[in-house]
Design an enzyme around this catalytic site. Structure first.
Site, PDB file in Angstrom:
ATOM      1  N   GLU A   3     147.780  99.548   2.894  1.00  0.00           N
ATOM      2  CA  GLU A   3     147.435 100.912   2.497  1.00  0.00           C
ATOM      3  C   GLU A   3     147.308 101.043   0.984  1.00  0.00           C
ATOM      4  OE1 GLU A   3     150.361 103.407   4.391  1.00  0.00           O
ATOM      5  OE2 GLU A   3     149.931 102.521   6.354  1.00  0.00           O
ATOM      6  N   ASP A  41     153.920 108.305   0.146  1.00  0.00           N
ATOM      7  CA  ASP A  41     154.303 107.871   1.489  1.00  0.00           C
ATOM      8  C   ASP A  41     155.820 107.953   1.578  1.00  0.00           C
ATOM      9  OD1 ASP A  41     153.967 106.999   4.065  1.00  0.00           O
ATOM     10  OD2 ASP A  41     152.947 105.137   3.548  1.00  0.00           O
ATOM     11  N   HIS A  85     153.302  97.680   7.670  1.00  0.00           N
ATOM     12  CA  HIS A  85     152.184  97.977   8.561  1.00  0.00           C
ATOM     13  C   HIS A  85     151.021  98.475   7.716  1.00  0.00           C
ATOM     14  CE1 HIS A  85     153.923 102.036   8.092  1.00  0.00           C
ATOM     15  NE2 HIS A  85     152.691 102.484   8.333  1.00  0.00           N
TER      16      HIS A  85
END
Length: 302
Positions: free
Chosen positions: A163, A36, A144
């Site tokens: 995540e 990411d 998030h």
């Protein structure tokens, strides 16, 4: 890239038979990297994260360099094949021409296994690079889960997750442990709280949603290299993160409209005005539904 003719500390110990855990790893010894961008050193805002940002081009370079640092350390430790998932934004951030041979890259969306597409039981371990904290976390840069614009809460079997936990649970379905995570200090704290003794590489310290005290790219890569070597050196100490089945996946949207429309599906239970539940037989099945729920747009014409 470093000169691989020089043995790393991990490979030197392996050659002397002093790391039996690594020698006993799965054959072939393959590594999976899910990359990411929010957790890359220096990243604090949209200006680094999206193609329209004035620093995005530079930070694609930094993101690629962080992945290459892990790749270099992994090959030096005896890994023979690496799959990298470009897991940020449009999935087309990594500069693939900068990667060595024996590395393949998963790009773009949608993907049945989301940020872990391409993983299977042939991998000895997985690394979550450049990750960030979850949407329910009060701390962390760019906190998030899956969609900062759409989702307010995500839960697996009633546990709030980010995540990192979702990716670890998908890897765990295939019996693959997460061996290292990197990002800000809050991300490492969050995932070590769930995954246990996973190796953590802190490359910045969160101040706020859009601010941090950060290492330079050069020092961050030193941290990543050392963390990768430590993780591979004790690879047999890690256990796959497995969730109980069937898997209950609860998604709370910021708008009621998605919950309203998804509730028309007979496989979906609406828990309240903004929240739906999908129950799946396992994580790969749950992943397909979640990818649909957060990706589908009514105007997806050719």
């Amino acid at each position: 890239m470093k000169d691989r003719a020089r043995l790393s500390p991990v490979l030197a110990l392996l050659s002397l038979g002093l790391l039996p855990g690594l020698a006993a790893a799965q054959t072939p010894f393959k590594l999976y990297i899910s990359a990411d961008m929010e957790g890359v050193a220096g990243v604090v805002s949209d200006q680094q994260l999206h193609p329209t940002g004035f620093e995005y081009g530079r930070f694609r370079e930094f993101m690629t360099a962080e992945v290459n640092t892990v790749i270099d350390a992994a090959f030096a430790a005896g890994v023979i094949e690496i799959v990298v998932s470009d897991s940020h934004g449009n999935g087309q951030n990594l500069l693939i021409e900068k990667f060595p041979k024996k590395v393949s890259v998963i790009r773009s969306w949608p993907r049945p296994l989301m940020m872990m597409e391409g993983i299977d039981d042939s991998f000895a371990g997985a690394i979550l690079l450049g990750y960030h904290t979850s949407t329910h976390n009060e701390h962390g840069v760019r906190a998030h889960t899956l969609s900062s614009a759409r989702l307010a809460d995500v839960r697996i079997n009633d546990k709030q997750v980010g995540e990192g936990e979702i990716s670890a649970a998908i890897a765990g379905h295939f019996g693959v442990p997460v061996i290292m995570v990197s990002g800000d200090d809050q991300l490492v704290k969050e995932l070590q709280g769930t995954l246990g003794n996973v190796e953590g590489a802190v490359v910045k310290w969160a101040v706020g949603f859009h601010s941090a005290r950060t290492l330079t790219p050069a020092e961050a890569n030193d941290v990543l290299r050392a963390s990768t070597e430590r993780a591979l050196g004790r690879i047999k100490s890690f256990k796959p993160y497995k969730v109980a089945t069937p898997v209950r996946f609860d998604i709370r949207f910021k708008s009621y409209r998605q919950a309203d429309m998804l509730s028309y599906l007979p496989i979906v239970e609406r828990l309240d005005s903004h929240t739906i539940r999908y129950t799946a037989k396992d994580m790969p099945t749950a992943s397909k539904f979640v990818e649909f729920a957060v990706t589908y747009e009514a105007d997806m014409d050719p």
